[in-house]
Design an enzyme around this catalytic site. Structure first.
Site, mmCIF file in Angstrom:
data_model
loop_
_atom_site.group_PDB
_atom_site.id
_atom_site.type_symbol
_atom_site.label_atom_id
_atom_site.label_comp_id
_atom_site.label_asym_id
_atom_site.label_seq_id
_atom_site.Cartn_x
_atom_site.Cartn_y
_atom_site.Cartn_z
ATOM 1 N N CYS A 126 0.810 -1.229 0.000
ATOM 2 C CA CYS A 126 0.000 0.000 0.000
ATOM 3 C C CYS A 126 0.838 1.272 0.000
ATOM 4 O O CYS A 126 0.421 2.289 -0.560
ATOM 5 C CB CYS A 126 -0.944 0.007 1.200
ATOM 6 N N HIS A 273 -3.768 7.051 0.349
ATOM 7 C CA HIS A 273 -4.047 5.693 -0.138
ATOM 8 C C HIS A 273 -5.520 5.374 0.083
ATOM 9 O O HIS A 273 -6.105 5.725 1.106
ATOM 10 C CB HIS A 273 -3.167 4.704 0.608
ATOM 11 N N ASN A 303 -9.743 -0.422 -3.859
ATOM 12 C CA ASN A 303 -8.361 -0.304 -3.377
ATOM 13 C C ASN A 303 -7.436 -0.880 -4.445
ATOM 14 O O ASN A 303 -7.441 -2.079 -4.702
ATOM 15 C CB ASN A 303 -8.219 -1.070 -2.065
#
Length: 346
Positions: A126, A273, A303
């Protein structure tokens, strides 16, 4: 080399770096919550309430991580008014490469036709894009290279457990890529995509809060039929703990960045993020950044891990979501546990 020649050489070194172009790409197929809910024994309401996600994109046959990265990279180069031949290096962040080895950086290099420039892969999940951006910035500020392509690209769809047992993880992820061109800046100015140094961190004690350990060289063999039957090749996550630590740590790191640069949080644009909409809302609330200055792309893209920040940044740049001189805060937290923050001037 005389002393005066040395001083002259030092004066020609770039004092900073800036993002001069950006681009993004998505998998070809839009997947709605209703479509996922049918196989995960879930519902649209359940997914939206827990994540903020309504759709995400999956690749179709003929697409790959490299093809998404290539599309995003070409868009970034066009946005920067550069040819691929003008690049000095590639840094590619991904947790979902097309092959176990070699890395995707060399596959993208081949696709762009820019051999023999160096191509480096970064595996920080991430926070991968910010780790990659830190490498590019350091290379440029040292004078080693002047133009570096930084890519964050992921294909999650081919590795998701699309069964009720995998619901908590599989509702989150989509396929996408983002790319930026980072160039040397002759002077440090607070506009035009100028970048401050990236601040990074890690805490390996949380490594097993979000992980996938099969196939893995610590096991003999790296994966077995029993592992496959047990689903050990799918990601495992302690969702509540990751959520709590993400909110706490990102609030702390962004707050420190605001104080360090003496920013007015009311003017800041937050490009974080995209793991969970509620995380970013809470972080913005705690750090004083107005909700209308927070980029949310998770609703439509899900995501996309290393791709999420450069994709959101590209959207913000192209839609005029930041004015010249605006402080743009990029921040990420995820598996590792690893994190990063940086400041870009709009």
């Amino acid at each position: 080399m005389t002393f005066s020649t040395m001083i002259d050489a030092m004066s020609t070194q770039p004092s900073g770096a800036r993002i001069s172009g950006s681009g993004r790409a998505l998998g070809a197929r839009c997947i709605t919550n209703a479509e996922l809910a049918a196989v995960l024994e879930s519902s649209d309401d359940w997914i939206v309430q827990r994540t903020g996600i309504r759709t995400r994109y999956f690749i179709e046959p003929g697409q790959s991580n490299t093809s998404l990265a290539l599309e995003a990279s070409r868009a970034a180069l066009d946005n920067a008014a550069l040819n691929a031949s003008e690049l000095d290096a590639i840094v590619f962040a991904t947790l979902s490469p097309d092959m176990v080895f070699p890395g995707n950086g060399v596959l993208l290099q081949e696709a762009l036709g820019v051999a023999p420039i160096p191509a480096l892969d970064v595996r920080n999940q991430c926070s991968g894009f910010l780790y990659a951006l830190s490498v590019a910035g350091a290379w440029i500020r040292s004078g080693m290279y002047r133009r570096v392509l930084v890519v964050g690209s992921e294909v999650h769809s081919t590795g998701l457990d699309l069964s009720p047992q995998g619901r908590a993880v599989s509702i989150l992820f989509g396929d996408g890529a983002g790319a930026v061109v980072v160039e040397a800046a002759d002077t440090r100015v607070q506009e035009g995509g100028a970048l401050e140094a990236v601040r990074l961190g890690a805490d390996g004690s949380g490594a097993r809060l979000l992980f996938c350990d099969r196939p893995g060289a610590a096991h003999h063999p790296s994966i077995t039929s029993e592992d496959l039957e047990a689903g050990r090749h799918y990601a495992q996550m302690e969702g509540r703990q990751v959520f709590r630590r993400a909110v706490e740590l990102l609030s702390q790191e962004i707050g420190a960045l605001i104080a360090r640069h003496r920013l007015d949080p009311q003017r800041a644009v937050l490009v974080a993020h995209q793991s969970n909409r509620r995380i970013n809302e809470l972080v913005a609330e705690r750090t004083g950044i107005p909700e209308d200055r927070v980029l949310h792309t998770i609703e439509q893209w899900g995501n996309t891990t290393a791709g999420s920040i450069p994709m959101a940044l590209d959207l913000a740049r192209r839609e005029g979501r930041m004015a010249s001189g605006d402080p743009v805060i990029m921040a990420a937290f995820g598996s590792g546990l690893t994190w990063g923050t940086t400041l870009m001037w709009g």
